[in-house]
Structure formats: structure tokens, C-alpha cells
Design a protein around this motif. Structure first.
Motif, short mmCIF file in Angstrom:
data_model
loop_
_atom_site.label_atom_id
_atom_site.label_comp_id
_atom_site.label_asym_id
_atom_site.label_seq_id
_atom_site.Cartn_x
_atom_site.Cartn_y
_atom_site.Cartn_z
N HIS A 109 -3.92 10.71 5.75
CA HIS A 109 -4.50 11.95 5.21
C HIS A 109 -5.48 12.54 6.22
O HIS A 109 -6.31 11.82 6.78
CB HIS A 109 -5.20 11.67 3.88
CG HIS A 109 -5.59 12.92 3.15
ND1 HIS A 109 -6.71 13.66 3.46
CD2 HIS A 109 -4.98 13.57 2.12
CE1 HIS A 109 -6.79 14.69 2.66
NE2 HIS A 109 -5.76 14.67 1.83
N LEU A 132 0.83 -1.20 0.00
CA LEU A 132 0.00 0.00 0.00
C LEU A 132 0.87 1.26 0.00
O LEU A 132 0.64 2.19 -0.78
CB LEU A 132 -0.93 -0.03 1.21
CG LEU A 132 -1.96 1.09 1.35
CD1 LEU A 132 -3.20 0.56 2.05
CD2 LEU A 132 -1.42 2.27 2.14
N ASP A 188 -0.72 8.72 2.37
CA ASP A 188 -2.03 9.38 2.39
C ASP A 188 -3.19 8.44 2.71
O ASP A 188 -4.09 8.82 3.47
CB ASP A 188 -2.30 10.10 1.07
CG ASP A 188 -1.79 11.54 1.09
OD1 ASP A 188 -1.22 11.94 2.12
OD2 ASP A 188 -1.96 12.25 0.08
N PRO A 189 -3.24 7.22 2.16
CA PRO A 189 -4.38 6.35 2.50
C PRO A 189 -4.47 6.04 3.99
O PRO A 189 -5.54 5.69 4.48
CB PRO A 189 -4.09 5.07 1.70
CG PRO A 189 -3.25 5.52 0.56
CD PRO A 189 -2.39 6.62 1.12
N LEU A 248 -10.76 3.40 3.30
CA LEU A 248 -9.52 2.82 2.78
C LEU A 248 -9.81 2.02 1.51
O LEU A 248 -9.06 2.12 0.52
CB LEU A 248 -8.87 1.94 3.84
CG LEU A 248 -7.51 1.35 3.50
CD1 LEU A 248 -6.51 2.44 3.18
CD2 LEU A 248 -7.01 0.48 4.65
N TYR A 257 0.95 3.99 -3.01
CA TYR A 257 0.14 5.19 -2.79
C TYR A 257 0.73 6.16 -1.79
O TYR A 257 0.16 7.22 -1.56
CB TYR A 257 -1.26 4.79 -2.31
CG TYR A 257 -1.96 3.82 -3.21
CD1 TYR A 257 -2.40 4.19 -4.47
CD2 TYR A 257 -2.18 2.50 -2.80
CE1 TYR A 257 -3.05 3.29 -5.30
CE2 TYR A 257 -2.83 1.59 -3.63
CZ TYR A 257 -3.26 1.99 -4.87
OH TYR A 257 -3.89 1.10 -5.70
N SER A 305 -9.16 11.95 4.75
CA SER A 305 -9.58 10.70 4.10
C SER A 305 -8.64 9.54 4.41
O SER A 305 -8.60 8.57 3.65
CB SER A 305 -9.66 10.90 2.58
OG SER A 305 -8.38 11.27 2.06
N GLY A 306 -7.91 9.61 5.51
CA GLY A 306 -7.02 8.52 5.88
C GLY A 306 -7.71 7.49 6.76
O GLY A 306 -8.60 7.82 7.57
N PHE A 307 -7.31 6.24 6.62
CA PHE A 307 -7.88 5.15 7.43
C PHE A 307 -7.67 5.40 8.92
O PHE A 307 -8.61 5.30 9.72
CB PHE A 307 -7.21 3.83 7.01
CG PHE A 307 -7.51 2.68 7.93
CD1 PHE A 307 -8.78 2.13 7.98
CD2 PHE A 307 -6.52 2.13 8.72
CE1 PHE A 307 -9.06 1.05 8.82
CE2 PHE A 307 -6.78 1.05 9.56
CZ PHE A 307 -8.05 0.51 9.61
N ASN A 343 -10.53 4.46 -1.35
CA ASN A 343 -9.31 5.15 -1.80
C ASN A 343 -8.40 4.24 -2.59
O ASN A 343 -7.70 4.70 -3.50
CB ASN A 343 -8.56 5.72 -0.60
CG ASN A 343 -9.24 6.92 0.00
OD1 ASN A 343 -10.10 7.52 -0.64
ND2 ASN A 343 -8.88 7.26 1.22
#
Length: 283
Positions: free
Chosen positions: A200, A189, A196-197, A280, A193, A203-205, A283
């Protein structure tokens, strides 16, 4: 409990499993309560902990993690439109610990002591659990492009309102638990990416886990990716074995939940996990 997915699940050798239709796999190694019929004696009858040459391990059940996982599977199906994969151990941890190594599994080059069970009769139950996880991980990699996600759900003796997220892995040869920097179970991951996933701010996990309120507040503790793994996550066999630190693995997270998060606050916990996993996944 909504019986939808669980009602369609299959059980073999005290392992309940369901083949999903999204690249998300939920696993629960310590939520079972059943006694394997072929094992007459629990591993530890008088004490909850036992020290061997290299490891201290618990025989306590992670109460309500089994129920939490199947509720979460239902909620993910509602949010995403299709169900996740699920594998849960129905056998009691007093007899078999599914999140510890068995040298019979043959995953490592150097064999070492079996920490998963004492009685040889435990082998078929233990291998059923891991064979099914391996099958589902391979199925996810075959069916879905990109990165799959595994969430290994545990109970914690830490604060009732705390979620601890582990992603760091240790060297399997390091029996004495001297944790080292190195690969993490979300390598793929991060490589594809970046961070950020996970981090962020909107929008982050991990942001989604931390940002949701619970009665009494919520604390989310994340093991830093450039730090040693913490002792409270010293099991971690599932994320080490099936994480994307291995070419055959997928991105894996170890989730520890405080007691209230698995009991009177379980509906809140399901909603928090479902939203964070959905973010997650999206995204």
C-alpha cells in the motif's frame, strides 16, 4: 546498547532468547562470535567459502546483526508497548551455520547433506537454536489470533545503503538452487489481506522500508512474489522452514542489510525497521 530486554533474556547452548508479548519474532543466525567449546576446528580455516556438491556457503559473521536485533527489540517495545520474541545464535558461523539445513533436523521427507556443521558436536547448539524458534512460533500461534510475523535479520555484501527483502521460498528438494515459482513465506498474510499490507502506497510494510531517508540515500530491493528467488538470498532456511507457506508457520521475512546499515547508520536502520514492523503489526 539498552540492556533492558537483553538483560532479561536467557542463554542456553550459545543461543540467547527472550519470550515476547506480541506476535513478532526476531531471529539472527549469523551474528554470533563465540567458539563452541566442543568443536576444536573451524569449518574453513583458510578461505571464507567452500563448495560442496550442492551449495556454496559463507563462513563470515554478519557483523552487528546481533546488536541490531536487540536494539530493534527495545524500540519495538517502546512503540508497541510490549516486547517481541527474540532468538539469536551466539556461536560463530565458522563452526555452525544456523540458516542452513541439517538433515538431523528431520524437517523434510528426503534426507540430504548436512550444510549446517561438520563436527557432530555442533548438533546441540544448532538444535537449541531451531528448537527455540519452533517453540516460539508455536507459542505465537497459540497465544495470538491472526497472523504472527518473523523477521530473520542478516548482513549483506551488497551496497552499504541497501536493504533486500526476501519472501519467496524454494522447493527444498531442489538442491541445485534452480529456483521455482510457488509458495511464499507470507502466504497466510496475502491470503487473508491481499497485497495492501505489503505494498500500500501509504501504509505498506515495504513502502515504509523504502520511504525512509538515510545518509547517502537508501535503496530497498524486494524480491517479486511471482519471480524466482535471487541468489544473494540463497540461504533462506529459516523463512522456508517457519514461514506461512507451511501450516505450522507464521509470516516470515528475510532481511539483508548493507554494512553501513549495521554500523554507523544502525540507529537509523533500527528506526526504519521498527516503524515498518509497527505499521505491519498494526495493520
Amino acid at each position: 546498547m539498552n540492556p533492558g530486554i537483553l538483560k532479561k533474556a536467557r542463554t542456553e547452548n550459545l543461543v540467547t532468547f527472550f519470550r515476547g508479548d506480541i506476535p513478532v519474532l526476531l531471529t539472527v543466525p549469523h551474528g554470533g562470535r563465540q567458539k563452541p567449546g566442543d568443536i576444536p576446528k573451524a569449518r574453513i580455516e583458510e578461505k571464507g567459502y567452500k563448495t560442496r556438491s550442492t551449495e556454496v556457503f559463507s563462513t563470515e559473521t554478519d557483523e552487528n546483526t546481533y546488536e541490531l536485533a536487540w536494539k530493534l527489540a527495545e524500540r519495538l517495545k517502546e512503540k508497541i508497548g510490549e516486547p517481541p520474541y527474540v532468538v539469536t545464535a551466539d556461536f560463530d558461523r565458522k563452526y555452525i551455520d544456523a540458516d542452513r539445513n541439517s538433515n538431523l533436523l528431520g524437517l523434510y521427507e528426503v534426507p540430504y547433506e548436512n550444510h549446517a556443521y561438520d563436527d557432530p558436536a555442533g548438533q546441540k547448539f544448532y538444535e537449541q537454536y531451531h528448537d527455540k524458534i519452533r517453540e516460539f512460533v508455536e507459542d505465537i500461534k497459540r497465544r495470538f489470533p491472526g497472523d504472527g510475523l518473523l523477521f530473520d535479520i542478516h548482513g549483506s555484501v551488497l551496497k552499504n545503503n541497501k536493504i533486500v527483502v526476501g519472501m519467496a521460498t524454494y522447493d527444498p528438494i531442489d538442491f541445485q538452487r534452480n529456483f521455482r515459482r510457488g509458495h511464499v513465506s507470507v502466504d497466510s498474510l496475502i491470503a487473508r489481506y491481499g497485497l495492501d499490507p505489503l505494498y500500500h502506497p501509504t501504509s505498506g510494510f515495504l513502502t515504509a522500508l523504502h520511504g525512509k531517508p538515510l545518509p547517502g540515500g537508501i535503496q530497498t530491493e524486494v524480491v517479486p512474489l511471482n519471480r524466482f528467488e535471487r541468489v544473494s538470498l540463497s540461504g533462506g532456511f529459516t523463512v522456508v522452514t517457519y514461514g506461512s507457506n507451511r501450516l505450522s508457520g507464521i509470516n516470515a521475512f528475510h532481511l539483508e542489510c548493507g554494512q553501513k546499515l549495521r554500523s554507523q547508520w544502525s540507529n537509523h536502520t533500527v528506526e526504519i525497521f521498527a516503524e515498518a514492523i509497527h505499521i505491519l503489526y498494526r495493520n
